[in-house]
Design a protein around this motif. Structure first.
Motif, short mmCIF file in Angstrom:
data_model
loop_
_atom_site.label_atom_id
_atom_site.label_comp_id
_atom_site.label_asym_id
_atom_site.label_seq_id
_atom_site.Cartn_x
_atom_site.Cartn_y
_atom_site.Cartn_z
N GLY A 1 0.81 -1.20 0.00
CA GLY A 1 0.00 0.00 0.00
C GLY A 1 0.85 1.25 0.00
O GLY A 1 1.94 1.29 -0.58
N TYR A 2 0.37 2.27 0.67
CA TYR A 2 1.06 3.57 0.71
C TYR A 2 0.93 4.16 2.10
O TYR A 2 0.24 3.62 2.98
CB TYR A 2 0.49 4.51 -0.34
N ILE A 3 1.63 5.26 2.32
CA ILE A 3 1.60 5.95 3.61
C ILE A 3 0.85 7.26 3.44
O ILE A 3 1.06 8.00 2.47
CB ILE A 3 3.02 6.21 4.13
N ILE A 4 -0.03 7.51 4.37
CA ILE A 4 -0.69 8.82 4.43
C ILE A 4 -0.23 9.49 5.72
O ILE A 4 -0.14 8.84 6.78
CB ILE A 4 -2.23 8.68 4.35
N GLY A 5 0.13 10.76 5.61
CA GLY A 5 0.68 11.44 6.77
C GLY A 5 0.29 12.90 6.79
O GLY A 5 -0.24 13.44 5.81
N ASP B 1 2.34 12.70 11.89
CA ASP B 1 1.52 11.50 12.04
C ASP B 1 1.61 10.69 10.75
O ASP B 1 1.51 11.24 9.65
CB ASP B 1 0.05 11.86 12.31
N LEU B 2 1.79 9.37 10.88
CA LEU B 2 1.93 8.49 9.73
C LEU B 2 1.05 7.26 9.90
O LEU B 2 0.98 6.68 10.98
CB LEU B 2 3.38 8.02 9.57
N ASP B 3 0.40 6.86 8.81
CA ASP B 3 -0.40 5.63 8.82
C ASP B 3 -0.20 4.89 7.50
O ASP B 3 -0.13 5.52 6.43
CB ASP B 3 -1.89 5.94 8.99
N PHE B 4 -0.12 3.57 7.59
CA PHE B 4 -0.02 2.74 6.40
C PHE B 4 -1.43 2.40 5.92
O PHE B 4 -2.30 2.02 6.71
CB PHE B 4 0.75 1.46 6.72
N VAL B 5 -1.63 2.52 4.60
CA VAL B 5 -2.95 2.24 4.01
C VAL B 5 -2.81 1.09 3.00
O VAL B 5 -2.23 1.26 1.94
CB VAL B 5 -3.50 3.49 3.29
N PRO B 6 -3.33 -0.10 3.33
CA PRO B 6 -3.27 -1.20 2.36
C PRO B 6 -4.15 -0.90 1.15
O PRO B 6 -5.24 -0.33 1.30
CB PRO B 6 -3.82 -2.40 3.15
#
Length: 351
Positions: free
Chosen positions: A216-220, A230-235
């Motif tokens: 996936g990608y990272i949204i921050g 703030d960072l979150d991984f999005v599958p």
């Protein structure tokens, strides 16, 4: 401009790749990789994204002019979202690359230089530092000494690398040097070090049978004043490569084995792509031949790691006075593994 800058960090899309060539699903995967990228880019408006960071290997090889036009159209549609791109080791900038002369949409910033340069985006109070590969390999740790010029802005390092042939990366250096976020590509497995403000986004989709795990990608987002990150991984991948370990015993037949495999696939989902590893024992008369019975499933590889479950008492009676019998008498109960390999080798030579 709000109080926080919101971004998407992605990498290693490998547009143009045809995974698992000559498999029934390979052309579907070619299209799915493009479709997933398109979905992520087009989601930027709904997600209120300010910036998209593409950390190399957008393409699997040298992009054609028509491919750049298609991708640029996607970027143009999401303006005013800003897009910053670097070339990685797969889509590196050759002398005759269309990257050299392509005219991107106004909201797209392609860092063409093979040395570190800075893209300034004043409306986001953000500077992005990066460089593009101009060869397949770069062995110099080019990112180590990069220091942001203006600490009052949000400073992002956009990089590609992480092994001895592709820019060794020391994630400890970048936050010490003053970067608020270091967005990297090249490693296909996603990884986030929140303490160091460092991450690999990983690939959007798996590209070969060794590319395991969620993709996936990272949204921050980064606060403009405090620089809080703030960072979150999005599958987002449409499929995964899954390893199925199937344990066998000396009563398992080919029909039974097919049923075991199909049952396991139904648990995970028939859309995924499978490597099947057979373990355990099989009867000495049994050879597993299940490929044709499983041709309607996405199985990229079947690895047989089973061993023959010999009846050593029966073998000893049948081979009394021979070298096979002597090996069994000498090793039974002392070194079963050595006995198996020795007996197996001797019996195979007799066939």
């Amino acid at each position: 401009m709000g109080v926080r800058m919101k971004f998407i960090h992605l990498s290693d899309v490998h547009l143009g790749i045809v995974p698992d060539k000559n498999k029934s699903w390979s052309q579907d995967r070619y299209q799915e990789i493009y479709d997933t990228f398109k979905i992520v880019i087009e989601s930027a408006i709904d997600q209120k994204i300010d910036l998209i960071l593409i950390a190399g290997d957008l393409f699997h090889g040298q992009p054609l002019l028509k491919e750049l036009k298609e991708i640029n159209y996607l970027f143009e549609k999401i303006a005013p979202v800003q897009v910053v791109i670097i070339a990685g080791n797969h889509d590196y900038v050759k002398d005759n690359s269309f990257y050299n002369s392509f005219k991107w949409s106004k909201n797209v910033h392609f860092i063409l230089n093979d040395q570190i340069e800075c893209v300034e985006i004043p409306e986001l109070n953000t500077n992005i530092y990066g460089m593009s590969y101009h060869s397949r390999e770069i062995k110099f740790p080019i990112y180590d000494d990069v220091i942001p010029a203006n600490r009052n802005r949000i400073n992002i390092l956009l990089g590609h690398g992480g092994d001895v042939n592709h820019i060794i990366v020391d994630e400890n250096k970048f936050i010490e040097n003053g970067f608020d976020y270091s967005a990297f590509g090249h490693i296909h497995k996603g990884y986030i070090n929140r303490a160091k403000h460092f991450a690999y986004s990983g690939s959007l989709e798996p590209t070969d049978k060794n590319d395991y795990g969620e993709k996936g990608y990272i949204i921050g987002n980064i606060d403009f004043k405090s620089k809080k990150l703030d960072l979150d991984f999005v599958p987002c991948a449409q499929r995964q490569y899954v390893t199925l370990k199937i344990n066998c015993n000396n009563s398992v037949t080919n029909h039974a084995l097919v049923e075991k495999i199909v049952d396991k696939i139904s648990e995970f989902g028939s859309n995924h792509i499978y490597k099947v590893v057979l373990t355990g024992a099989r009867h000495e008369s049994m050879e597993f031949e299940v490929e044709n019975s499983l041709k309607d499933f996405n199985i990229c590889e079947i690895i047989d790691e089973t061993h023959i479950d010999y009846d050593y008492g029966k073998l000893l009676t049948q081979n009394d006075g021979t070298i096979v019998g002597q090996v069994i008498q000498k090793l039974q109960g002392i070194d079963d593994a050595a006995m198996f390999y020795a007996v197996n080798a001797l019996l195979r030579t007799k066939r």
